[in-house]
Motif scaffolding. Structure first.
Motif, PDB file in Angstrom:
ATOM      1  N   GLN A  18       0.839  -1.170   0.043  1.00 45.82           N
ATOM      2  CA  GLN A  18      -0.016   0.012   0.101  1.00 45.82           C
ATOM      3  C   GLN A  18       1.036   1.274  -0.108  1.00 45.82           C
ATOM      4  O   GLN A  18       0.635   2.293  -0.782  1.00 45.82           O
ATOM      5  CB  GLN A  18      -0.865  -0.066   1.201  1.00 45.82           C
ATOM      6  CG  GLN A  18      -1.964   1.124   1.256  1.00 45.82           C
ATOM      7  CD  GLN A  18      -2.927   1.081   2.636  1.00 45.82           C
ATOM      8  OE1 GLN A  18      -2.658   0.309   3.397  1.00 45.82           O
ATOM      9  NE2 GLN A  18      -3.974   1.740   2.300  1.00 45.82           N
ATOM     10  N   SER A  19       1.882   1.138   0.656  1.00 43.97           N
ATOM     11  CA  SER A  19       2.842   2.296   0.788  1.00 43.97           C
ATOM     12  C   SER A  19       3.785   2.430  -0.358  1.00 43.97           C
ATOM     13  O   SER A  19       3.753   3.862  -0.920  1.00 43.97           O
ATOM     14  CB  SER A  19       3.607   2.292   1.982  1.00 43.97           C
ATOM     15  OG  SER A  19       3.090   2.275   3.390  1.00 43.97           O
ATOM     16  N   VAL A  53     -10.010  -1.301  -4.494  1.00 51.40           N
ATOM     17  CA  VAL A  53     -11.338  -1.399  -3.876  1.00 51.40           C
ATOM     18  C   VAL A  53     -10.790  -1.379  -2.247  1.00 51.40           C
ATOM     19  O   VAL A  53     -11.553  -0.747  -1.395  1.00 51.40           O
ATOM     20  CB  VAL A  53     -11.967  -2.520  -4.334  1.00 51.40           C
ATOM     21  CG1 VAL A  53     -13.229  -2.653  -3.492  1.00 51.40           C
ATOM     22  CG2 VAL A  53     -12.452  -2.173  -5.791  1.00 51.40           C
ATOM     23  N   ARG A  54      -9.755  -2.087  -1.985  1.00 46.96           N
ATOM     24  CA  ARG A  54      -9.408  -2.439  -0.634  1.00 46.96           C
ATOM     25  C   ARG A  54      -8.863  -0.921   0.056  1.00 46.96           C
ATOM     26  O   ARG A  54      -9.028  -0.774   1.108  1.00 46.96           O
ATOM     27  CB  ARG A  54      -8.203  -3.443  -0.652  1.00 46.96           C
ATOM     28  CG  ARG A  54      -7.856  -3.674   0.969  1.00 46.96           C
ATOM     29  CD  ARG A  54      -7.237  -5.091   1.105  1.00 46.96           C
ATOM     30  NE  ARG A  54      -6.656  -5.319   2.415  1.00 46.96           N
ATOM     31  CZ  ARG A  54      -5.856  -6.285   2.796  1.00 46.96           C
ATOM     32  NH1 ARG A  54      -5.372  -6.980   1.867  1.00 46.96           N
ATOM     33  NH2 ARG A  54      -5.722  -6.753   4.139  1.00 46.96           N
ATOM     34  N   PRO A 105     -11.829   3.315  -5.526  1.00 44.11           N
ATOM     35  CA  PRO A 105     -12.396   2.532  -6.513  1.00 44.11           C
ATOM     36  C   PRO A 105     -12.436   3.315  -7.818  1.00 44.11           C
ATOM     37  O   PRO A 105     -13.449   3.157  -8.648  1.00 44.11           O
ATOM     38  CB  PRO A 105     -13.794   2.213  -6.130  1.00 44.11           C
ATOM     39  CG  PRO A 105     -14.138   3.446  -5.130  1.00 44.11           C
ATOM     40  CD  PRO A 105     -12.703   3.978  -4.733  1.00 44.11           C
ATOM     41  N   HIS A 106     -11.654   4.001  -8.433  1.00 43.78           N
ATOM     42  CA  HIS A 106     -11.615   4.547  -9.777  1.00 43.78           C
ATOM     43  C   HIS A 106     -11.290   3.627 -11.018  1.00 43.78           C
ATOM     44  O   HIS A 106     -10.552   2.710 -10.580  1.00 43.78           O
ATOM     45  CB  HIS A 106     -10.810   5.694  -9.864  1.00 43.78           C
ATOM     46  CG  HIS A 106      -9.500   5.668  -9.374  1.00 43.78           C
ATOM     47  ND1 HIS A 106      -8.851   5.920  -8.194  1.00 43.78           N
ATOM     48  CD2 HIS A 106      -8.374   5.230 -10.044  1.00 43.78           C
ATOM     49  CE1 HIS A 106      -7.617   5.598  -8.193  1.00 43.78           C
ATOM     50  NE2 HIS A 106      -7.149   5.212  -9.212  1.00 43.78           N
ATOM     51  N   LEU A 142      -5.929  -8.168  -9.986  1.00 43.58           N
ATOM     52  CA  LEU A 142      -5.352  -7.947  -8.689  1.00 43.58           C
ATOM     53  C   LEU A 142      -5.241  -6.292  -8.108  1.00 43.58           C
ATOM     54  O   LEU A 142      -5.543  -6.075  -7.133  1.00 43.58           O
ATOM     55  CB  LEU A 142      -4.028  -8.488  -8.600  1.00 43.58           C
ATOM     56  CG  LEU A 142      -4.462  -9.915  -8.744  1.00 43.58           C
ATOM     57  CD1 LEU A 142      -2.802 -10.638  -9.023  1.00 43.58           C
ATOM     58  CD2 LEU A 142      -4.693 -10.779  -7.408  1.00 43.58           C
ATOM     59  N   LEU A 143      -4.852  -5.567  -9.145  1.00 42.91           N
ATOM     60  CA  LEU A 143      -4.633  -4.002  -8.842  1.00 42.91           C
ATOM     61  C   LEU A 143      -5.973  -3.357  -8.493  1.00 42.91           C
ATOM     62  O   LEU A 143      -6.049  -2.620  -7.749  1.00 42.91           O
ATOM     63  CB  LEU A 143      -3.937  -3.569 -10.304  1.00 42.91           C
ATOM     64  CG  LEU A 143      -2.390  -3.751 -10.030  1.00 42.91           C
ATOM     65  CD1 LEU A 143      -1.967  -3.173 -11.328  1.00 42.91           C
ATOM     66  CD2 LEU A 143      -1.685  -3.153  -8.970  1.00 42.91           C
TER      67      LEU A 143
END
Length: 491
Positions: free
Chosen positions: A183-184, A217-218, A222-223, A211-212
């Motif tokens: 995430q970072s 979303v996570r 969500p664009h 996967l990306l």
């Protein structure tokens, strides 16, 4: 050469290599086929991305490296308003952090069939450390950790792992400790920022894009994420088709290109000799990708240098107005004939030169070997139609050594490779035609249901008439024929 001569804009840089006698290994394939094809693909990517309103393109490691260098040069030379970045990631580096979200799905991915899948490779896929791997191997005393597993054995291993609480704890721990670093890194590269973004990759199934998108979303970003690929055999289920663009072949068409294509050889040619991304680590305020150590890929860097040099030669003499005249789709169709011939039926010299490139189809680049290794008689027979069907049904186990470019191995290993090439092509035709047959069957069934519905509706308004039924069927069949799958234009 004749196909490239039909494209004057793309021929001139290739002619320079011919005149100066700078052909790679005297083959001419790189300069006269692959380089102009990749250049046309990159031009297509930039045009298509602008049409879709994409503001930033991420070229994925490692297959996107050459296109990234070409795209940066095009944007700089011709003042194209498109931001291009290189993103270090792989299916492995994205999958492991997401395992904890859905354990059943994670087990399906970890135990999925593939070339050379053994118990040890399954545990490596799970992201376990060496100590944990050795401990888990002890739970399967009847299985040699390095032996290739059949499909039935993979199912059995999956069931045992699903009920092993210690393994599931190892899996969750490995997944959660990698999530923050991933995430970072994506945040550092601007991947989580608002705006339309796209990714560029060689393709095949679109799984990396899925996967990306799951990561977005996570992360509550969500664009839309657009994908631009050289070719796609299939798309992820329940995903919008307009987010997956392909250049050379797509899931429902271009079957001739798919049958004659070798994914392993294409990836071996594009990789710059860097190790695959296996994770990320924080170094102060920066997050750096962790790359698997590999032997120096000098030959690969030479190939990438030739491909980049072609693009540089093109940009030296071509103006912006001339670049706008280039039709990437027409170039793909024309040069595709030469590419199909090279991959499907290479000369012995070509098979020797390019078949020795190192390659691994594994998620972590385990078991690196030549992309087209010489095979014995049994190894060649394993890719024949009957042997492949028996292997897929689990009746027999595949041989220990597999080839990522079977056609090259057949030419290198046999004095009469025609029979092996023919039998392998039969299997590819059957495998490629499966998706189109299913799509055609679905359309026919849908149309038949619509026909029956219209007929029943007409019966309520007028007496039953065979002429009326024939008229409805004729109208439906004419509409259906316009949409039957088949070879067509790219994209």
């Amino acid at each position: 050469m004749k196909n490239l001569q039909k494209l004057p804009l793309l021929w001139q840089p290739g002619e320079y290599f011919l005149k100066e006698d700078h052909l790679y290994q005297k083959s001419g394939f790189l300069e006269l086929v692959l380089a102009p094809l990749l250049f046309s693909w990159t031009v297509w990517i930039l045009r298509r991305a602008r049409e879709d309103g994409v503001e930033r393109l991420y070229f994925l490691a490692r297959d996107g490296y050459v296109s990234y260098r070409i795209a940066c040069g095009l944007c700089r030379k011709y003042k194209i308003d498109m931001e291009c970045r290189y993103l270090y990631c792989s299916r492995y580096s994205l999958r492991v952090p997401m395992y904890s979200r859905n354990i059943d799905q994670a087990l399906d991915l970890i135990c999925s069939p593939g070339p050379g899948v053994s118990l040890r490779r399954i545990l490596i896929r799970a992201g376990l450390e060496d100590e944990s791997i050795r401990k888990m191997e002890g739970g399967f005393p009847e299985i040699d950790p390095g032996r290739i597993l059949t499909r039935n054995e993979l199912i059995k291993v999956r069931g045992q792992l699903q009920g092993d609480r210690e393994f599931l704890n190892f899996l969750k721990k490995a997944s959660l400790c990698r999530w923050d670093a991933l995430q970072s890194y994506l945040k550092q590269e601007g991947f989580l920022e608002d705006g339309r973004i796209g990714i560029v990759d060689s393709g095949w199934s679109g799984m990396t894009q899925k996967l990306l998108m799951d990561v977005l979303v996570r992360c509550k970003s969500p664009h839309a994420l657009h994908g631009y690929y050289f070719g796609l055999y299939e798309r992820p289920e329940q995903m919008a088709a307009d987010l997956f663009r392909s250049y050379y072949f797509s899931p429902d068409r271009d079957s001739v290109n798919k049958v004659s294509f070798s994914c392993g050889l294409f990836e071996a040619l594009l990789c710059p000799g860097l190790g695959t991304t296996i994770g990320y680590r924080c170094l102060g305020d920066r997050v750096e990708p962790v790359l698997k150590k590999v032997a120096a890929g000098r030959e690969r860097r030479n190939i990438c240098g030739v491909l980049e040099q072609y693009a540089s030669r093109f940009m030296n003499f071509c103006s912006r107005e001339e670049l706008l005249q280039l039709d990437p789709k027409a170039a793909g169709i024309c040069l595709g004939r030469s590419l199909r011939l090279f991959m499907r039926d290479p000369l012995r010299e070509e098979a020797e030169i390019f078949g020795q490139l190192s390659f691994s189809a594994d998620l972590r680049d385990e078991g690196i070997q030549e992309v087209a290794p010489p095979l014995d008689r049994r190894g060649l027979a394993e890719e024949h139609l009957l042997a492949r069907l028996l292997s897929l049904t689990g009746v027999r186990r595949s041989c220990l050594q597999e080839s990522s470019w079977y056609e090259g191995s057949a030419v290198r290993s046999s004095s009469r490779p025609l029979f092996h090439l023919f039998s392998c092509t039969l299997y590819k035709i059957l495998r490629t035609g499966k998706n189109q047959l299913m799509a055609c069957s679905y359309r026919c069934l849908s149309g038949l249901c619509k026909l029956i519905k219209e007929y029943r509706s007409s019966r309520r308004q007028e007496p039953c008439s065979w002429n009326g039924l024939h008229r409805i069927f004729r109208t439906w069949s004419r509409c259906r024929c316009d949409h039957l799958p088949g070879d067509g234009s790219h994209g």
